[in-house]
Design a protein around this motif. Structure first.
Motif, PDB file in Angstrom:
ATOM      1  N   VAL A 207      17.027 -15.759  15.602  1.00  0.00           N
ATOM      2  CA  VAL A 207      16.419 -16.744  16.400  1.00  0.00           C
ATOM      3  C   VAL A 207      15.675 -15.824  17.626  1.00  0.00           C
ATOM      4  N   PHE A 208      15.856 -14.612  18.014  1.00  0.00           N
ATOM      5  CA  PHE A 208      15.149 -13.935  18.891  1.00  0.00           C
ATOM      6  C   PHE A 208      14.140 -13.101  18.388  1.00  0.00           C
ATOM      7  N   ARG A 209      13.521 -13.324  17.409  1.00  0.00           N
ATOM      8  CA  ARG A 209      12.680 -12.473  16.979  1.00  0.00           C
ATOM      9  C   ARG A 209      11.152 -12.745  17.437  1.00  0.00           C
ATOM     10  N   PRO A 210      10.337 -11.881  16.960  1.00  0.00           N
ATOM     11  CA  PRO A 210       8.919 -12.076  17.390  1.00  0.00           C
ATOM     12  C   PRO A 210       8.228 -13.417  17.273  1.00  0.00           C
ATOM     13  N   GLY A 211       7.776 -13.862  18.038  1.00  0.00           N
ATOM     14  CA  GLY A 211       7.107 -15.136  18.045  1.00  0.00           C
ATOM     15  C   GLY A 211       7.907 -16.281  18.614  1.00  0.00           C
ATOM     16  N   THR A 212       9.135 -16.148  18.576  1.00  0.00           N
ATOM     17  CA  THR A 212      10.046 -17.295  19.182  1.00  0.00           C
ATOM     18  C   THR A 212      10.698 -16.732  20.382  1.00  0.00           C
ATOM     19  N   ALA A 213      10.988 -15.491  20.560  1.00  0.00           N
ATOM     20  CA  ALA A 213      11.622 -14.880  21.894  1.00  0.00           C
ATOM     21  C   ALA A 213      10.759 -13.914  22.561  1.00  0.00           C
ATOM     22  N   PHE A 214      10.067 -13.251  21.987  1.00  0.00           N
ATOM     23  CA  PHE A 214       9.071 -12.269  22.521  1.00  0.00           C
ATOM     24  C   PHE A 214       7.847 -12.172  21.682  1.00  0.00           C
ATOM     25  N   ALA A 215       6.946 -11.618  22.388  1.00  0.00           N
ATOM     26  CA  ALA A 215       5.678 -11.164  21.488  1.00  0.00           C
ATOM     27  C   ALA A 215       5.149  -9.917  21.728  1.00  0.00           C
ATOM     28  N   TYR A 216       4.734  -9.141  20.713  1.00  0.00           N
ATOM     29  CA  TYR A 216       4.066  -7.919  21.044  1.00  0.00           C
ATOM     30  C   TYR A 216       2.888  -8.092  21.416  1.00  0.00           C
ATOM     31  N   GLN A 217       2.453  -7.013  22.442  1.00  0.00           N
ATOM     32  CA  GLN A 217       1.103  -6.938  22.764  1.00  0.00           C
ATOM     33  C   GLN A 217       0.285  -5.602  22.644  1.00  0.00           C
ATOM     34  N   GLU A 218      -0.884  -5.694  22.860  1.00  0.00           N
ATOM     35  CA  GLU A 218      -1.708  -4.515  22.535  1.00  0.00           C
ATOM     36  C   GLU A 218      -1.359  -3.067  23.105  1.00  0.00           C
ATOM     37  N   ASN A 219      -1.045  -3.480  24.542  1.00  0.00           N
ATOM     38  CA  ASN A 219      -0.636  -2.373  25.398  1.00  0.00           C
ATOM     39  C   ASN A 219       0.573  -2.868  26.135  1.00  0.00           C
ATOM     40  N   GLY A 220       1.543  -1.892  26.425  1.00  0.00           N
ATOM     41  CA  GLY A 220       2.570  -2.290  27.393  1.00  0.00           C
ATOM     42  C   GLY A 220       3.736  -2.987  26.643  1.00  0.00           C
ATOM     43  N   PHE A 221       4.638  -3.392  27.479  1.00  0.00           N
ATOM     44  CA  PHE A 221       5.837  -4.116  26.878  1.00  0.00           C
ATOM     45  C   PHE A 221       5.636  -5.364  26.186  1.00  0.00           C
ATOM     46  N   PRO A 222       6.561  -5.905  25.284  1.00  0.00           N
ATOM     47  CA  PRO A 222       6.274  -7.166  24.731  1.00  0.00           C
ATOM     48  C   PRO A 222       6.286  -8.403  25.708  1.00  0.00           C
ATOM     49  N   LYS A 223       5.739  -9.322  25.610  1.00  0.00           N
ATOM     50  CA  LYS A 223       5.889 -10.383  26.449  1.00  0.00           C
ATOM     51  C   LYS A 223       7.057 -11.186  26.176  1.00  0.00           C
ATOM     52  N   LYS A 224       7.823 -11.628  27.320  1.00  0.00           N
ATOM     53  CA  LYS A 224       9.003 -12.372  27.334  1.00  0.00           C
ATOM     54  C   LYS A 224       8.863 -13.721  27.305  1.00  0.00           C
ATOM     55  N   LEU A 225       9.019 -14.166  25.998  1.00  0.00           N
ATOM     56  CA  LEU A 225       8.891 -15.814  25.802  1.00  0.00           C
ATOM     57  C   LEU A 225      10.050 -16.485  26.167  1.00  0.00           C
ATOM     58  N   LEU A 226      11.105 -16.062  26.617  1.00  0.00           N
ATOM     59  CA  LEU A 226      12.248 -17.060  27.251  1.00  0.00           C
ATOM     60  C   LEU A 226      12.368 -16.882  28.641  1.00  0.00           C
ATOM     61  N   ALA A 227      11.249 -16.355  29.316  1.00  0.00           N
ATOM     62  CA  ALA A 227      11.476 -16.110  30.650  1.00  0.00           C
ATOM     63  C   ALA A 227      11.587 -17.389  31.599  1.00  0.00           C
ATOM     64  N   GLY A 228      12.222 -17.613  32.650  1.00  0.00           N
ATOM     65  CA  GLY A 228      12.548 -18.677  33.072  1.00  0.00           C
ATOM     66  C   GLY A 228      13.843 -19.368  32.949  1.00  0.00           C
ATOM     67  N   ARG A 229      14.627 -18.880  31.945  1.00  0.00           N
ATOM     68  CA  ARG A 229      15.939 -19.354  31.734  1.00  0.00           C
ATOM     69  C   ARG A 229      16.745 -18.546  32.151  1.00  0.00           C
ATOM     70  N   SER A 230      18.029 -19.111  32.497  1.00  0.00           N
ATOM     71  CA  SER A 230      19.294 -18.423  33.027  1.00  0.00           C
ATOM     72  C   SER A 230      20.226 -18.359  31.892  1.00  0.00           C
TER      73      SER A 230
END
Length: 194
Positions: free
Chosen positions: A101-124
């Protein structure tokens, strides 16, 4: 203010009746009594396939048996994970669930440069971990490496923070009074949604 809370009961025993199940139920009870929206996911009741290839992880879809759980996590504001400590870390069933369930597209997204985008940000989150050894020994002698690894390498990686811990040690030998105190502590955390 009410929150959307997902409780992941990660005890692998499908028979139930474990103290982890009781802790998850107590948290849910306290949260519902305070007006929070609560969904409980019992991993032992789900079909959780093991991830076997990098291609499957990066390009496969969340299995249909886990799609409702992934959607619930995506819609949540707070995640509670309850599991027993096995070999110093989470049981394999919990890790298999997170890989799905924490795979690319659901929990994070790869980006061209830098670290992956955190798709579950804002949760505790809150990690509730039971163990046979004293919690103090796990925390100080072993460095709580299994729990810290989950916080840093999984939850923080997808943007979930802050993460709080509740470590319940010597569970098998705990008195009825100690167990009742832990359950009351979970009801209190549930009521506060933390």
């Amino acid at each position: 203010m009410s929150k959307r809370i997902v409780i992941i009961d990660g005890h692998p025993d499908p028979a139930g009746g474990r103290f982890c199940n009781a802790l998850a139920d107590a948290y849910a009870e306290g949260a519902r009594a305070a007006g929070h929206s609560v969904e409980v996911i019992r991993l032992a009741r789900l079909d959780i396939p093991f991830m076997r290839t990098k291609d499957e992880f990066e390009h496969g879809a969340v299995p249909p048996s886990l799609a409702p759980a992934a959607a619930a996590i995506g819609a949540s504001e707070h995640i509670v994970m309850v599991f027993p400590l096995w070999l110093g870390t989470m049981p394999a069933l919990v890790k298999a669930f997170l890989e799905q369930v924490f795979r690319p597209g659901t929990a994070f997204a790869y980006q061209e440069n830098g670290f992956p985008k955190k798709l579950l940000a804002g949760r505790s989150a809150r990690l509730v971990v039971t163990m046979g050894m004293p919690a103090l020994v796990y925390r100080w002698f072993f460095g709580a490496h299994g729990v810290k690894g989950m916080e840093r390498n999984i939850l923080d990686f997808v943007g979930i923070r802050p993460v709080h811990e509740s470590l319940c040690g010597n569970v098998e030998g705990a008195s009825a009074e100690q167990r009742a105190a832990w359950l009351e502590e979970m009801r209190a955390h549930g009521s506060r949604g933390n």
